[in-house]
Write a protein that holds these residues in place. Structure first.
Motif, PDB file in Angstrom:
ATOM      1  N   ALA A 173      31.995  35.533  74.006  1.00 60.17           N
ATOM      2  CA  ALA A 173      31.596  35.416  72.608  1.00 60.17           C
ATOM      3  C   ALA A 173      30.081  35.471  72.465  1.00 60.17           C
ATOM      4  N   GLY A 202      37.149  42.472  75.007  1.00 62.43           N
ATOM      5  CA  GLY A 202      37.844  42.251  73.739  1.00 62.43           C
ATOM      6  C   GLY A 202      37.302  41.058  72.979  1.00 62.43           C
ATOM      7  N   VAL A 203      37.048  39.958  73.688  1.00 63.70           N
ATOM      8  CA  VAL A 203      36.477  38.773  73.031  1.00 63.70           C
ATOM      9  C   VAL A 203      35.078  39.086  72.519  1.00 63.70           C
ATOM     10  N   THR A 259      35.301  41.292  69.486  1.00 61.12           N
ATOM     11  CA  THR A 259      35.781  40.530  68.330  1.00 61.12           C
ATOM     12  C   THR A 259      34.655  39.708  67.713  1.00 61.12           C
ATOM     13  N   THR A 292      31.382  42.254  60.020  1.00 61.96           N
ATOM     14  CA  THR A 292      32.443  42.689  59.103  1.00 61.96           C
ATOM     15  C   THR A 292      31.959  42.882  57.674  1.00 61.96           C
ATOM     16  N   ARG A 347      39.846  41.761  78.688  1.00 58.93           N
ATOM     17  CA  ARG A 347      39.842  40.528  77.900  1.00 58.93           C
ATOM     18  C   ARG A 347      38.417  40.110  77.555  1.00 58.93           C
ATOM     19  N   LEU A 363      32.323  42.077  65.950  1.00 59.03           N
ATOM     20  CA  LEU A 363      32.894  42.616  64.718  1.00 59.03           C
ATOM     21  C   LEU A 363      32.940  41.567  63.614  1.00 59.03           C
ATOM     22  N   LEU A 364      33.251  40.338  63.970  1.00 56.92           N
ATOM     23  CA  LEU A 364      33.278  39.270  62.961  1.00 56.92           C
ATOM     24  C   LEU A 364      31.911  39.096  62.299  1.00 56.92           C
TER      25      LEU A 364
END
Length: 556
Positions: free
Chosen positions: A243, A288-289, A292, A299, A285, A295-296
């Motif tokens: 993250a 992907g985290v 994410t 957004t 993984r 992207l958050l």
């Protein structure tokens, strides 16, 4: 049974002492300013001087490891205090801080952040401009959005770039504490020294650079990074590191260049431990985290301004800023009269980055410890090769050196192991390095050996003892393409704003000659002292070229 404390190693004492001594750098200048304008701050700095002196004594005389660890903590607190005192006194900021703060204000007001120029931020306040080869300047925000998002709650602090400076300085202080805490106890003073002691990283924090926020977010990622995904599981710590990687990539573009090396290294280490499939799943993984989290953060901007957002975060790569920096571009800027192949500097940088990444994968057991250093080599060949690109990430070098040694990569997977082994192992490795790096070297050579496409002759100068008001040139285009020239004068490494063309064609045809009359942007150009070199520089954007010539002023 003896209860005497276990004595610290001598190198730990020396490291603590070096970190303590490094806090002297720049402190006198801060104290001098504070004594004139902020006596209370000067008093705090005087206490810090006493702390530095006391820690110097204690670093050499304490008998136990725990006692020396407390000295390390005192050195850290002293460094943090000095950084805060410096922030109180010096927070004028830079172009990056005023742009970040303005982006935060536009965000709070519900306006678009990307694609909107704010030229009034730079008028008459000494904030540096970023000139482009098109003859203009970049007035827009060109970074991912995390820095404005974190700056928005601090807008109450004041006008200008102060909120962004407070955000980046706060990020640096937090990042320093995190790095100090995560390092093994004997190495913690190195974090204080690297982040606060040399006065260079904290300077970028006070300038409000979003890259400092990215640095702080990368610290927990880089510490012990080869252990991410050990045993085939990310776990809470691995998820947090992923993250943070995504958030760092949403703060500034420099982490984009580091991320491929980290992911490739993690895959190689995990494949050596778990096999190809399990290693691939770990990296998927992790990516992907990170994606994410990235992207958050993005957004809202993706939905509200998709095209402007995409152009904005890619702006530093596509804006066409003029040559600047301490890298190879100095050949075209200072050692020759220019080049008609400036684009090849950019190609060389990308080719070097790609070549280094492939070399890293091929020889990860040897190059793994250098993963946090290798990406920045590419910037030495780039058109914008400022040393800040290297300096701001140096705490990551320390984090990797301490927590990601060569032993972590001893069992890492390497492709073509058999072909690169055997009696001709050394020759094969050298051949691989030459093959992968030669395209970058060739591109760099093409850029540096290019010829200036414009031949210039000064025919008339209107000036008095102190200022220049008109400059008339005879310009010949020796290139096979029509060129649109943009003129300026420079002294040293800085670039003066572009001159206005009073007379002369906007586009000079191939192999044509024309007369240009130029006027300084404010009507007057302040002349330097006798003996200082004045260079006439002419940039064109399509193709990107630079032509330079010395200007000799007639005696008044």
């Amino acid at each position: 049974m003896s209860t005497a404390p276990q004595p610290p190693t001598q190198w730990h004492r020396v490291l603590t002492l070096l970190a303590d001594v490094s806090l002297f750098i720049g402190t006198r200048e801060v104290w001098t300013q504070a004594a004139t304008h902020r006596p209370a701050v000067a008093a705090v700095i005087s206490v810090c001087y006493a702390s530095i002196l006391g820690c110097g004594v204690l670093a050499l005389v304490v008998r136990g490891r725990r006692a020396l660890a407390r000295v390390d903590l005192c050195v850290l607190v002293t460094g943090l205090t000095l950084a805060l005192c410096t922030f109180v006194l010096f927070h004028r900021g830079s172009d990056e801080s005023v742009l970040t703060a303005q982006a935060a204000r536009e965000l709070v007001a519900g306006h678009g952040v990307y694609g909107h120029p704010w030229p009034w931020l730079f008028g008459g306040n000494g904030i540096a401009l970023t000139p482009t080869v098109t003859g203009g300047y970049d007035y827009t925000y060109g970074y991912p959005p995390l820095a404005p998002l974190l700056t928005a709650p601090l807008l109450w602090l004041g006008h200008g770039g102060l909120p962004a400076i407070a955000m980046s300085t706060g990020a640096l202080l937090v990042g320093t504490v995190v790095l100090w805490w995560l390092l093994p106890a004997p190495w913690r003073s190195a974090a204080t020294m690297a982040c606060l002691g040399f006065s260079m990283i904290s300077m970028y924090g006070r300038l409000g650079y979003p890259a400092i926020l990215a640095l702080a977010l990368l610290v927990p990622v880089v510490v012990r990074w080869p252990r991410i995904g050990r045993g085939g599981r990310l776990g809470p710590a691995g998820v947090a590191q992923a993250a943070c990687l995504g958030a760092a990539c949403a703060a500034q573009q420099l982490p984009w260049f580091l991320a491929p090396f980290l992911l490739a290294g993690i895959y190689a280490v995990r494949r050596g431990e778990l096999g190809a499939r399990a290693a691939g799943l770990v990296v998927l993984r992790l990516a992907g985290v990170a994606a994410t989290a990235w992207l958050l953060i993005n957004t809202y901007f993706v939905v509200s301004q998709p095209v402007a957002w995409l152009k904005g975060i890619a702006l530093p790569l596509l804006q066409g800023a003029v040559l600047h920096g301490q890298g190879l571009v100095g050949v075209s800027l200072y050692l020759t009269n220019g080049s008609d192949r400036l684009d090849w500097y950019g190609y060389a940088s990308l080719l070097l980055l790609a070549g280094l990444l492939v070399l890293f994968v091929l020889f990860v057991r040897r190059l793994g410890p250098a993963a946090t250093v290798l990406p920045w080599l590419a910037f030495w060949l780039a058109t914008r090769s400022q040393d800040g690109y290297y300096l701001m990430m140096t705490p990551l070098w320390l984090a990797a050196a301490v927590t990601a040694p060569a032993t972590e990569f001893a069992g890492a997977w390497q492709p073509f192991t058999r072909r690169l082994a055997g009696p001709y192992r050394r020759a094969a490795r050298i051949a691989a390095a030459v093959l992968l790096l030669s395209p970058a070297v060739a591109s760099a050579a093409l850029a540096a050996t290019g010829s200036p496409p414009l031949r210039m002759e000064v025919t008339s100068v209107r000036h008095d003892v102190r200022t220049l008001s008109r400059l008339t040139l005879r310009v010949t285009n020796t290139d096979g393409d029509a060129l649109t020239p943009h003129f300026t004068l420079t002294r040293g490494q800085g670039m003066y704003p572009y001159f206005a063309v009073v007379r002369g064609p906007a586009t000079l045809p191939a192999h044509a000659t024309a007369t240009y009359e130029l006027r300084p942007p404010e009507g007057r150009y302040a002349l330097p002292k006798p003996g200082q070199r004045i260079r006439l520089r002419v940039f064109t954007s399509s193709p990107q070229t630079l032509s330079s010539a010395d200007v000799t002023l007639p005696t008044v």
